[in-house]
Scaffold this active site. Structure first.
Site, PDB file in Angstrom:
ATOM      1  N   GLU A 109     -66.127  -4.134 -51.073  1.00  0.00           N
ATOM      2  CA  GLU A 109     -67.550  -3.980 -51.392  1.00  0.00           C
ATOM      3  C   GLU A 109     -68.317  -3.374 -50.226  1.00  0.00           C
ATOM      4  O   GLU A 109     -67.985  -3.594 -49.068  1.00  0.00           O
ATOM      5  CB  GLU A 109     -68.174  -5.363 -51.603  1.00  0.00           C
ATOM      6  CG  GLU A 109     -68.004  -5.912 -52.975  1.00  0.00           C
ATOM      7  CD  GLU A 109     -68.703  -7.263 -53.098  1.00  0.00           C
ATOM      8  OE1 GLU A 109     -68.426  -7.940 -54.088  1.00  0.00           O
ATOM      9  OE2 GLU A 109     -69.505  -7.627 -52.209  1.00  0.00           O
ATOM     10  N   CYS A 122     -74.081  -1.738 -45.506  1.00  0.00           N
ATOM     11  CA  CYS A 122     -73.179  -2.732 -44.913  1.00  0.00           C
ATOM     12  C   CYS A 122     -71.760  -2.406 -45.358  1.00  0.00           C
ATOM     13  O   CYS A 122     -71.464  -2.353 -46.547  1.00  0.00           O
ATOM     14  CB  CYS A 122     -73.606  -4.114 -45.392  1.00  0.00           C
ATOM     15  SG  CYS A 122     -72.482  -5.405 -44.893  1.00  0.00           S
ATOM     16  N   CYS A 129     -59.943 -11.171 -44.811  1.00  0.00           N
ATOM     17  CA  CYS A 129     -60.284 -11.356 -43.398  1.00  0.00           C
ATOM     18  C   CYS A 129     -59.460 -12.512 -42.843  1.00  0.00           C
ATOM     19  O   CYS A 129     -59.298 -13.536 -43.512  1.00  0.00           O
ATOM     20  CB  CYS A 129     -61.776 -11.679 -43.256  1.00  0.00           C
ATOM     21  SG  CYS A 129     -62.323 -11.827 -41.538  1.00  0.00           S
ATOM     22  N   CYS A 133     -64.033 -17.953 -41.384  1.00  0.00           N
ATOM     23  CA  CYS A 133     -65.214 -18.781 -41.096  1.00  0.00           C
ATOM     24  C   CYS A 133     -65.446 -19.695 -42.300  1.00  0.00           C
ATOM     25  O   CYS A 133     -65.360 -19.239 -43.449  1.00  0.00           O
ATOM     26  CB  CYS A 133     -66.442 -17.900 -40.869  1.00  0.00           C
ATOM     27  SG  CYS A 133     -66.261 -16.766 -39.482  1.00  0.00           S
ATOM     28  N   CYS A 136     -67.829 -18.472 -45.114  1.00  0.00           N
ATOM     29  CA  CYS A 136     -67.786 -17.065 -45.535  1.00  0.00           C
ATOM     30  C   CYS A 136     -66.760 -16.855 -46.637  1.00  0.00           C
ATOM     31  O   CYS A 136     -65.601 -17.273 -46.516  1.00  0.00           O
ATOM     32  CB  CYS A 136     -67.453 -16.177 -44.343  1.00  0.00           C
ATOM     33  SG  CYS A 136     -67.365 -14.429 -44.777  1.00  0.00           S
ATOM     34  N   GLU A 177     -62.767  -8.186 -40.251  1.00  0.00           N
ATOM     35  CA  GLU A 177     -63.097  -8.287 -38.828  1.00  0.00           C
ATOM     36  C   GLU A 177     -62.869  -6.902 -38.194  1.00  0.00           C
ATOM     37  O   GLU A 177     -61.720  -6.503 -37.958  1.00  0.00           O
ATOM     38  CB  GLU A 177     -62.216  -9.370 -38.188  1.00  0.00           C
ATOM     39  CG  GLU A 177     -62.239  -9.416 -36.691  1.00  0.00           C
ATOM     40  CD  GLU A 177     -63.641  -9.344 -36.078  1.00  0.00           C
ATOM     41  OE1 GLU A 177     -64.520 -10.130 -36.469  1.00  0.00           O
ATOM     42  OE2 GLU A 177     -63.862  -8.472 -35.217  1.00  0.00           O
ATOM     43  N   CYS A 351     -73.998 -12.850 -52.101  1.00  0.00           N
ATOM     44  CA  CYS A 351     -73.278 -12.535 -50.870  1.00  0.00           C
ATOM     45  C   CYS A 351     -73.945 -13.197 -49.685  1.00  0.00           C
ATOM     46  O   CYS A 351     -75.062 -12.849 -49.314  1.00  0.00           O
ATOM     47  CB  CYS A 351     -73.249 -11.026 -50.663  1.00  0.00           C
ATOM     48  SG  CYS A 351     -72.506 -10.550 -49.110  1.00  0.00           S
TER      49      CYS A 351
END
Ligand code: SAH
Length: 363
Positions: A109, A122, A129, A133, A136, A177, A351
């Site tokens: 996305e 963005c 990832c 986190c 997230c 990341e 999001c």
């Protein structure tokens, strides 16, 4: 247009056929010249093709109407874009999400955030990832793979085509990341900054990382001069190990030190991102240790009250009073702080990262 349009529900579109040539959007002008010469074309065509791709966002060779038909058709026969726009989803406030399918069927996305005369895009850097986190959504399934240069670069070109003009800012705060895919991220940034391409100033590009000090130093060594945001979320190793489990342990101070070195080398403040979570990282002693890490070091602290996420319903944002108290405690130490207000429910639900995109685009 699909012949089945209107029939519902539709299966996902098939993966793109694997391309014979490299996707154009990931190539520098020199690399593109080599590809065209290899195809028996004259070298001067390279700049025409490059500018169609990088300046006008025409990533599909079949749509390059400024080229001779023969060249266009030869390229279109073997070269495909790396990404296919599957869906756009506009939110009430104008924020638009772009869903892309990659050649292997994976999906990523991008998000366009129009605000106060800016159009911030963005961008994602990985499928999934590895950092995971706790708050997230991108890390829930772990890392699937790195994105290629073309897959990174094309996200901005799709948004450019959608807008009909160049977006004004780029933030690498989508999925993944960025510093764990640093070579491809740097190559994509160089394309965005190229004067024969989109011509972005590095001051309008932000790389956001939860990652390792050595990679921050490598980004500084690249001398791109882009903005850096560090996703810290904790001020001691024990808390950070809990909230940001995929980052190397014992590195909270090391990461801040690398951020301070980065600020010195670019002569611009680095932003520390700190998602406030009730009962996890919002106590007065957390503010004290965050201040001791950041005060007087050209670091701006961005406090972001947690946006609720469905996979961790137990995590909550602190009350407004508690968040303000945390911010003021940092200010008492002389730390430069912004406390973000919570965002609309539709965005939060869509999001979690949007809160941050918006917050940075306000600066
Ligand atoms: N891996 C990089 C890029 C991802 S952007 C990095 O960690 O910096 C990550 C940012 O998105 C975080 O710093 C955080 O500010 C924001 N974010 C993600 N989930 C969030 C949530 N649930 N609430 C508020 N902010 C969130």
């Amino acid at each position: 247009m699909s012949p089945h349009e209107g029939d519902a529900p539709q299966p996902a579109p098939a993966a793109l056929p694997s391309p014979g040539g490299p996707p154009l959007a990931g190539l520098t002008l020199d690399e593109l010249r080599d590809v065209l010469v290899e195809m028996g074309e004259k070298p001067f065509r390279a700049k025409q093709v490059y500018q169609s791709v990088q300046q006008r966002g025409v990533i599909d060779p079949g749509e390059m109407t400024n080229l001779p038909t023969a060249l266009r058709e030869r390229m279109a026969a073997t070269i495909r874009p790396a990404t296919q726009l599957v869906e756009t989803q506009a939110s009430e406030d104008g924020t638009t999400k772009f869903l892309f399918q990659l050649a292997d069927g994976k999906r990523i996305e991008s998000v366009l955030i129009p605000e106060a005369g800016r159009n911030t895009v963005c961008v994602s850097s990985q499928v999934g990832c590895p950092i995971a986190c706790v708050f997230c959504a991108s890390g829930v399934a772990g890392l699937i793979r790195n994105l290629t240069v073309a897959e990174i670069a094309e996200q901005v070109l799709h948004v450019r085509a959608h807008l009909g003009e160049r977006p004004s800012h780029i933030v690498m705060m989508g999925m993944g990341e960025p510093l764990l895919n640093i070579d491809n991220v740097i190559a994509a940034i160089r394309l965005w900054m190229d004067r024969d391409g989109l011509g972005f100033s590095p001051r309008r590009i932000t790389v956001s990382t939860a990652g390792t000090p050595s990679k921050v130093d490598r980004l500084a060594e690249s001398e791109l001069g882009v903005n850096l945001a560090i996703s810290l979320h904790a001020s001691d190793d024990e808390t950070r190990g809990r909230l940001v489990p995929g980052s190397p342990s014992g590195r909270t101070r090391g990461l801040i030190d690398a951020g301070a070195r980065y600020a010195r080398s670019t002569r611009r403040d680095v932003t520390v991102e700190y998602v406030l979570i009730a009962g996890e990282n919002d106590a007065p002693h957390h503010a004290d240790s965050l201040a001791s890490l950041t005060a007087g070091r050209h670091i701006h602290v961005n406090l972001i009250p947690l946006n609720p996420v469905t996979h961790r319903p137990d995590l909550k944002a602190p009350s407004g009073i508690a968040a303000t108290g945390f911010a003021n405690r940092l200010r008492d130490y002389g730390v430069s702080v912004t406390l973000r207000t919570q965002r609309g429910e539709d965005i939060a639900a869509a999001c979690g990262q949007l809160a941050l995109e918006r917050s940075l685009s306000e600066e």
